[in-house]
Design an enzyme around this catalytic site. Structure first.
Site, mmCIF file in Angstrom:
data_model
loop_
_atom_site.group_PDB
_atom_site.id
_atom_site.type_symbol
_atom_site.label_atom_id
_atom_site.label_comp_id
_atom_site.label_asym_id
_atom_site.label_seq_id
_atom_site.Cartn_x
_atom_site.Cartn_y
_atom_site.Cartn_z
ATOM 1 C CD GLN A 87 -12.850 39.646 -6.133
ATOM 2 O OE1 GLN A 87 -12.854 39.236 -4.986
ATOM 3 N NE2 GLN A 87 -13.955 39.910 -6.798
ATOM 4 C CB CYS A 88 -6.518 35.114 -6.488
ATOM 5 S SG CYS A 88 -8.016 34.248 -6.035
ATOM 6 C CB THR A 130 5.199 52.661 -1.094
ATOM 7 O OG1 THR A 130 4.455 53.161 0.019
ATOM 8 C CG2 THR A 130 6.671 52.718 -0.814
ATOM 9 C CG ASP A 131 0.232 55.020 -0.348
ATOM 10 O OD1 ASP A 131 0.705 54.035 0.267
ATOM 11 O OD2 ASP A 131 -0.182 56.044 0.215
ATOM 12 C CB THR A 169 7.250 57.743 2.832
ATOM 13 O OG1 THR A 169 5.831 57.714 2.893
ATOM 14 C CG2 THR A 169 7.799 57.590 4.215
#
Ligand code: ASP
Length: 340
Positions: free
Chosen positions: A275-276, A94-95, A17
């Site tokens: 996953q946390c 950034t992705d 971007t």
């Protein structure tokens, strides 16, 4: 003539971007546009900033299109210019910035200069762009401090690259490193947290390339079917980042555990990460985690998904490592990516 004390920084613009232009189909990168924007800002004439060389990649990519092939291209680019510059900035979307930062942290062996990834949530062409501050901050850090790490600078914080995660799709404070303190913070004054920064290596810098390896990422969820997991783990898969519940927990369904056991026995490296966002895997806490450990699943401790994936690419593509060594290194701290 070049001022003697003025540092030299190499800026690799890969896309993203920060340098994009508004088109009818949304933001898109365009050749030469970033340099044009930067020239308009007349940033580089400022004596506080280093002397900058910008190398624009061809093609410029939205980082959603990045692959390990591009990670190698960036690493080789740094290698080719390593001796001629004091530091390196990678302008990147950034992705997938946290993936590239993680991969570079492993590939750039014995790094003793600053390599900093940055980008923007809004292009430089926009009045409210965050790109200007991000780029100036990254340049300032790279020119004034020798931080022997791959860092990610965003919204006033320099994070260790292999600890960073993108946490906001639209906020300017888009990155965090939930399991490791920032390496530096840039408020009115710039503060380096030297005690959290890796020591300078003694050996010579070199780049380790990546090979083609087949890796997957799987998120457990309530009701996940052993059949689906079994299909996912079919050959030719070689490594899996398994995103489990909480501290590394999984359903202790014998059929599911058997699928994991069968895969690890076949030589698939399965790494348990949480996953946390914050905290660590401990496979001794609950029966479900313990069963995974018994089935041959390795602990990713407090690694991010991005760092675990990059580490698997790095280790599994290294033909000189035995499988025992790979298993050991997955659970070891190689570049500050993991705390045991
Ligand atoms: N889609 C863009 C990219 O990752 C987003 C960004 O740069 O912020 O390339």
């Amino acid at each position: 003539m070049r001022h003697k004390s003025r540092k030299r920084i190499y800026v690799a613009y890969t896309g993203g971007t920060i340098g994009m232009k508004q088109t009818q189909k949304g933001y898109a990168p365009e050749k030469g546009f970033l340099e044009e924007q930067l020239r308009a800002l007349s940033l580089f004439a400022r004596p506080e900033l280093p002397e900058v060389t910008i190398h624009e990649y061809e093609p410029l990519l939205d980082s959603a299109n990045m692959t390990p092939h591009e990670w190698v291209k960036i690493a080789r680019d740094i290698e080719a210019h390593y001796d001629d510059y004091d530091g390196f900035i990678i302008l990147h979307g950034t992705d997938t910035m946290a993936y590239t930062a993680s991969a570079l942290s492993f590939m750039l062996e014995n790094l003793s200069k600053s390599v900093i990834l940055t980008g923007a949530q809004l292009p430089l062409m926009e009045l409210r762009s965050d790109g200007r501050e991000n780029l100036i901050g990254a340049l300032f850090l790279a020119a004034n401090f020798q931080i022997p790490e791959v860092g990610l600078y965003f919204h006033g914080k320099l994070l260790r690259g292999n600890r960073a995660v993108k946490v906001s799709a639209s906020g300017f404070s888009a990155f965090e490193s939930p399991n490791y303190p920032p390496l530096a913070t840039a408020g009115v004054s710039i503060r380096l947290n030297w005690k959290n920064i890796l020591p300078k290596p003694k050996n010579k810098f070199k780049v380790k390339s990546l090979e083609q390896v087949r890796i997957g990422v799987m998120t457990l969820f309530p009701g996940i079917s052993p059949e689906v997991v079994k299909n996912f783990l079919r050959a030719p898969i070689e490594g899996l980042v398994l995103k489990t519940f909480g501290v590394g927990n999984a359903p202790d369904n014998p059929d599911l555990i058997e699928v994991f056991r069968e895969a690890t026995q076949r030589g698939v490296y399965i790494v348990n990460v949480s996953q946390c966002l914050e905290g660590r895997v401990d496979m001794q806490s609950y029966v479900g985690g313990y069963r995974l450990k018994e089935a041959g699943v390795l602990s990713g401790y407090d690694m991010t998904t991005e760092a675990t994936l990059a580490k698997l690419f790095y280790l599994l593509g290294n033909s000189s490592l035995t499988s025992q060594r790979i298993r050991r290194q997955i659970e070891q701290n190689l570049r500050g990516e993991l705390t045991r």
